[in-house]
Design a protein around this motif. Structure first.
Motif, PDB file in Angstrom:
ATOM      1  N   ILE A  18       0.846  -1.207   0.000  1.00 56.54           N
ATOM      2  CA  ILE A  18       0.000   0.000   0.000  1.00 56.54           C
ATOM      3  C   ILE A  18       0.880   1.256   0.000  1.00 56.54           C
ATOM      4  CG2 ILE A  18      -1.708   1.345   1.314  1.00 56.54           C
ATOM      5  CD1 ILE A  18      -2.800  -1.404   2.330  1.00 56.54           C
ATOM      6  N   ALA A  19       1.958   1.227   0.785  1.00 58.68           N
ATOM      7  CA  ALA A  19       2.853   2.395   0.813  1.00 58.68           C
ATOM      8  C   ALA A  19       3.458   2.628  -0.566  1.00 58.68           C
ATOM      9  CB  ALA A  19       3.953   2.183   1.857  1.00 58.68           C
ATOM     10  N   ALA A  20       3.882   1.548  -1.209  1.00 65.70           N
ATOM     11  CA  ALA A  20       4.513   1.672  -2.537  1.00 65.70           C
ATOM     12  C   ALA A  20       3.505   2.222  -3.547  1.00 65.70           C
ATOM     13  CB  ALA A  20       5.036   0.307  -2.983  1.00 65.70           C
ATOM     14  N   VAL A  21       2.302   1.674  -3.539  1.00 69.11           N
ATOM     15  CA  VAL A  21       1.286   2.115  -4.502  1.00 69.11           C
ATOM     16  C   VAL A  21       0.864   3.561  -4.207  1.00 69.11           C
ATOM     17  CG1 VAL A  21      -1.126   1.726  -5.237  1.00 69.11           C
ATOM     18  CG2 VAL A  21       0.479  -0.205  -5.098  1.00 69.11           C
ATOM     19  N   THR A  22       0.716   3.895  -2.942  1.00 72.96           N
ATOM     20  CA  THR A  22       0.319   5.266  -2.577  1.00 72.96           C
ATOM     21  C   THR A  22       1.345   6.275  -3.073  1.00 72.96           C
ATOM     22  OG1 THR A  22      -0.836   4.476  -0.631  1.00 72.96           O
ATOM     23  CG2 THR A  22      -0.208   6.796  -0.627  1.00 72.96           C
ATOM     24  N   ARG A  23       2.631   5.986  -2.846  1.00 77.27           N
ATOM     25  CA  ARG A  23       3.668   6.932  -3.277  1.00 77.27           C
ATOM     26  C   ARG A  23       3.686   7.072  -4.802  1.00 77.27           C
ATOM     27  NH1 ARG A  23       7.965   8.629   0.659  1.00 77.27           N
ATOM     28  NH2 ARG A  23       6.902   8.349   2.647  1.00 77.27           N
ATOM     29  N   LEU A  64       9.886  -2.503  -2.956  1.00 74.42           N
ATOM     30  CA  LEU A  64       9.757  -3.972  -2.810  1.00 74.42           C
ATOM     31  C   LEU A  64      11.136  -4.594  -2.570  1.00 74.42           C
ATOM     32  CD1 LEU A  64       7.199  -4.941  -5.625  1.00 74.42           C
ATOM     33  CD2 LEU A  64       6.762  -4.676  -3.178  1.00 74.42           C
ATOM     34  N   SER A  65      12.128  -4.119  -3.322  1.00 73.53           N
ATOM     35  CA  SER A  65      13.454  -4.724  -3.220  1.00 73.53           C
ATOM     36  C   SER A  65      14.101  -4.450  -1.871  1.00 73.53           C
ATOM     37  CB  SER A  65      14.362  -4.210  -4.336  1.00 73.53           C
ATOM     38  OG  SER A  65      13.740  -4.453  -5.570  1.00 73.53           O
ATOM     39  N   ARG A  66      13.817  -3.284  -1.293  1.00 78.78           N
ATOM     40  CA  ARG A  66      14.395  -2.969   0.015  1.00 78.78           C
ATOM     41  C   ARG A  66      13.853  -3.902   1.090  1.00 78.78           C
ATOM     42  NH1 ARG A  66      13.844   3.611  -0.283  1.00 78.78           N
ATOM     43  NH2 ARG A  66      15.895   4.000  -1.230  1.00 78.78           N
ATOM     44  N   LEU A  97      11.898  12.657 -10.108  1.00 76.55           N
ATOM     45  CA  LEU A  97      10.552  12.276  -9.660  1.00 76.55           C
ATOM     46  C   LEU A  97      10.594  11.076  -8.718  1.00 76.55           C
ATOM     47  CD1 LEU A  97       8.604  12.572 -13.031  1.00 76.55           C
ATOM     48  CD2 LEU A  97       8.124  13.882 -10.951  1.00 76.55           C
ATOM     49  N   ALA A  98      11.392  10.071  -9.085  1.00 78.43           N
ATOM     50  CA  ALA A  98      11.441   8.852  -8.269  1.00 78.43           C
ATOM     51  C   ALA A  98      12.044   9.157  -6.901  1.00 78.43           C
ATOM     52  CB  ALA A  98      12.242   7.775  -8.998  1.00 78.43           C
ATOM     53  N   ASN A  99      13.133   9.943  -6.878  1.00 81.07           N
ATOM     54  CA  ASN A  99      13.742  10.270  -5.582  1.00 81.07           C
ATOM     55  C   ASN A  99      12.796  11.078  -4.703  1.00 81.07           C
ATOM     56  OD1 ASN A  99      16.310   9.000  -5.339  1.00 81.07           O
ATOM     57  ND2 ASN A  99      17.051  10.320  -6.997  1.00 81.07           N
ATOM     58  N   GLU A 100      12.083  12.010  -5.336  1.00 78.07           N
ATOM     59  CA  GLU A 100      11.122  12.817  -4.579  1.00 78.07           C
ATOM     60  C   GLU A 100      10.055  11.911  -3.937  1.00 78.07           C
ATOM     61  OE1 GLU A 100       9.993  16.215  -7.081  1.00 78.07           O
ATOM     62  OE2 GLU A 100       8.049  16.129  -6.052  1.00 78.07           O
ATOM     63  N   ALA A 101       9.567  10.952  -4.722  1.00 75.96           N
ATOM     64  CA  ALA A 101       8.506  10.068  -4.216  1.00 75.96           C
ATOM     65  C   ALA A 101       9.032   9.137  -3.123  1.00 75.96           C
ATOM     66  CB  ALA A 101       7.913   9.253  -5.368  1.00 75.96           C
ATOM     67  N   LEU A 102      10.261   8.634  -3.309  1.00 75.13           N
ATOM     68  CA  LEU A 102      10.806   7.690  -2.322  1.00 75.13           C
ATOM     69  C   LEU A 102      11.123   8.366  -0.993  1.00 75.13           C
ATOM     70  CD1 LEU A 102      13.204   5.683  -4.676  1.00 75.13           C
ATOM     71  CD2 LEU A 102      11.333   4.692  -3.330  1.00 75.13           C
ATOM     72  N   THR A 103      11.604   9.616  -1.066  1.00 77.70           N
ATOM     73  CA  THR A 103      12.123  10.255   0.157  1.00 77.70           C
ATOM     74  C   THR A 103      11.127  11.225   0.795  1.00 77.70           C
ATOM     75  OG1 THR A 103      13.180  12.030  -1.109  1.00 77.70           O
ATOM     76  CG2 THR A 103      14.535  10.074  -0.657  1.00 77.70           C
ATOM     77  N   ALA A 104       9.943  11.357   0.247  1.00 76.45           N
ATOM     78  CA  ALA A 104       8.957  12.269   0.847  1.00 76.45           C
ATOM     79  C   ALA A 104       8.693  11.857   2.303  1.00 76.45           C
ATOM     80  CB  ALA A 104       7.657  12.222   0.041  1.00 76.45           C
ATOM     81  N   GLY A 109       0.972   7.109  10.168  1.00 78.24           N
ATOM     82  CA  GLY A 109       0.858   5.647  10.172  1.00 78.24           C
ATOM     83  C   GLY A 109       1.874   4.936   9.295  1.00 78.24           C
ATOM     84  N   GLU A 110       2.584   5.676   8.461  1.00 81.83           N
ATOM     85  CA  GLU A 110       3.566   5.064   7.562  1.00 81.83           C
ATOM     86  C   GLU A 110       4.884   4.873   8.319  1.00 81.83           C
ATOM     87  OE1 GLU A 110       4.574   5.777   2.823  1.00 81.83           O
ATOM     88  OE2 GLU A 110       4.638   7.489   4.164  1.00 81.83           O
ATOM     89  N   ARG A 111       5.652   3.807   7.967  1.00 87.30           N
ATOM     90  CA  ARG A 111       6.859   3.510   8.753  1.00 87.30           C
ATOM     91  C   ARG A 111       8.105   3.411   7.887  1.00 87.30           C
ATOM     92  NH1 ARG A 111       5.001  -1.557  12.160  1.00 87.30           N
ATOM     93  NH2 ARG A 111       7.126  -2.095  11.510  1.00 87.30           N
ATOM     94  N   ALA A 112       9.216   3.921   8.419  1.00 84.63           N
ATOM     95  CA  ALA A 112      10.480   3.920   7.656  1.00 84.63           C
ATOM     96  C   ALA A 112      10.931   2.503   7.333  1.00 84.63           C
ATOM     97  CB  ALA A 112      11.556   4.660   8.444  1.00 84.63           C
ATOM     98  N   ASP A 113      10.593   1.496   8.177  1.00 89.41           N
ATOM     99  CA  ASP A 113      11.052   0.133   7.873  1.00 89.41           C
ATOM    100  C   ASP A 113      10.251  -0.507   6.736  1.00 89.41           C
ATOM    101  OD1 ASP A 113       8.760  -0.346   9.326  1.00 89.41           O
ATOM    102  OD2 ASP A 113       9.598  -1.982  10.510  1.00 89.41           O
ATOM    103  N   TRP A 114       9.356   0.248   6.106  1.00 87.50           N
ATOM    104  CA  TRP A 114       8.703  -0.231   4.880  1.00 87.50           C
ATOM    105  C   TRP A 114       9.533   0.194   3.656  1.00 87.50           C
ATOM    106  CZ3 TRP A 114       3.081   1.788   6.170  1.00 87.50           C
ATOM    107  CH2 TRP A 114       2.605   1.094   7.297  1.00 87.50           C
ATOM    108  N   GLY A 115      10.695   0.800   3.893  1.00 87.17           N
ATOM    109  CA  GLY A 115      11.568   1.161   2.769  1.00 87.17           C
ATOM    110  C   GLY A 115      11.229   2.510   2.160  1.00 87.17           C
TER     111      GLY A 115
END
Ligand SMILES: Nc1ncnc2c1ncn2[C@@H]1O[C@H](COP(=O)(O)O)[C@@H](O)[C@H]1OP(=O)(O)O
Ligand SMILES: [Mg+2]
Ligand SMILES: [Mg+2]
Ligand SMILES: [Mg+2]
Length: 364
Positions: A18-23, A64-66, A97-104, A109-115
């Motif tokens: 869900i976190a991946a799809v949301t971002r 996913l890979s992380r 764009l990808a870096n912006e989305a990954l590091t936002a 409720g979202e957690r850093a250990d989800w990558g």
């Protein structure tokens, strides 16, 4: 459930997906308003692909890979066209764009250990490799993800429906499906109300919807296919005439006595609309040019509909086979509907095929 949780030391699967799809959804909707012409390429099969498709695949594959670094991914896009020197403006934009989305910042409720979340930026090489992690050929056995970073790219370009689609497949069975629809109204009853939905289905555990604005702390709304009255029956179908044979649908609707007009929308938003009862039947009849459906175009949507109480088959009534590789092989088209309606639609489809065959033989 045991298969889904076999790696107990890692975060729960639906939340990471869900976190991946949301971002990726937030990335895609932010790109839409700023997209310029040279940010879209035409692929060998003449279909469009934009910086949003590539960046979304880079983001989701990286996340996913992380977390599940040995998992295989069957993704729609590949980075081949982006490696050319002439593609450097496009590549640079994708990297940003990808870096912006990954590091936002983390959302409630979202957690850093989800990558996800603040951290150092990835290089172009790392992100192109992440896109190419989607090159797995698929198959009958093992565990793999399938990803359509933007399903309905033509709808996305028109500012209409599109979807970010991710599914986990284990031994050819879809176990988890997550679909993000940034432009879909939260409630079909309020079409001009808030938009942006995430749909989640876990095999054996049902289907639910959460708002894209708050996917982690809001209570998921369970969804299921309602019973339709004859007056409410209608078809969900493609916008693009090249993707499905709409004249066939018209005849099926006539046989079934359907009077409500069809709802046309791009992407797997059709499966989502069906799963929550906005429409009664998703009918996708092959155009007859031998197009093979791709697993990423149906894996999450089909689980969503099944978990919402429906049946999904191909246009001959055969179950979809996700174990043949990147395509659905000889599964042509789709019939998806509630349990009470599916067999009636299948009978009508068979009848129209017979009519067509008779019509053709008259001219031989
Ligand atoms: N000839 C075709 N027949 C059926 N589906 C197609 C065809 N060409 C492309 N598609 C796929 O249909 C999907 C969208 O369909 P729709 O929005 O009408 O439901 C896209 O994933 C698109 O693939 P692609 O992603 O390669 O463009
Ligand atoms: Mg495409
Ligand atoms: Mg796509
Ligand atoms: Mg697609």
């Amino acid at each position: 459930m045991s298969i889904l949780r076999f790696r107990t030391s890692r975060p729960a699967l639906p939340q990471v997906a869900i976190a991946a799809v949301t971002r990726a959804c937030i990335l895609a909707s932010s790109v839409f308003n700023k997209l310029v012409k040279n940010e879209t390429l035409t692929k060998d099969d003449k279909s469009p692909v934009t910086v949003a498709d590539y960046s979304a695949q880079a983001v989701i594959n990286t996340i996913l890979s992380r977390t599940y670094n040995d998992d295989l991914i069957v993704g729609e896009e590949d980075a081949g066209d982006l490696r050319a020197t002439s593609a450097s403006p496009l590549r640079n934009r994708i990297v940003d764009l990808a870096n912006e989305a990954l590091t936002a910042e983390l959302r409630p409720g979202e957690r850093a250990d989800w990558g996800v979340g603040p951290g150092s930026a990835l290089t172009a090489d790392q992100l192109l490799s992440a896109i190419d992690r989607g090159n797995y050929a698929g198959g009958r056995t093992g565990r793999m993800w399938t990803l359509d970073p933007i399903d309905g790219t033509k709808g996305f370009l028109r500012g209409e429906q599109y979807a970010v689609c991710l599914a986990l497949i284990i031994n050819a069975r879809v176990e988890l499906g997550v679909i993000g629809c940034p432009n879909l109204p939260v409630s079909a009853a309020d079409p001009s109300g808030p938009r942006g939905c995430i749909f989640v289905a876990v095999r054996g555990q049902g289907a639910a919807q959460v708002p894209l604005t708050d996917p982690f702390t809001s209570t998921p709304t369970p969804i299921s296919i309602p019973t339709f009255t004859q007056e409410n029956l209608n078809l969900l179908e493609s916008v693009e005439k090249a993707h499905a044979k709409l004249s066939f649908n018209e005849r099926v609707a006539q046989i079934l006595g359907i009077t409500r007009p069809p709802t046309r929308m791009d992407s797997q938003a059709k499966y989502c609309s069906l799963a929550r009862g906005d429409g009664a039947v998703y009918l996708r009849m092959p155009t007859g040019v031998g197009y093979k459906e791709k697993i990423w175009d149906h894996a999450p949507g089909s689980l969503l509909v099944e978990e919402a109480g429906g049946i999904v088959s191909d246009s001959r009534g055969e179950p979809l086979d996700f174990g043949l590789g990147r395509t659905l092989g000889e599964n042509f088209g789709v019939i998806a509907a509630g349990k009470d309606i599916h067999s009636k639609v299948l009978d009508a489809v068979k009848r129209v095929k017979e009519e067509e065959a008779k019509g053709q033989s008259m001219f031989k």
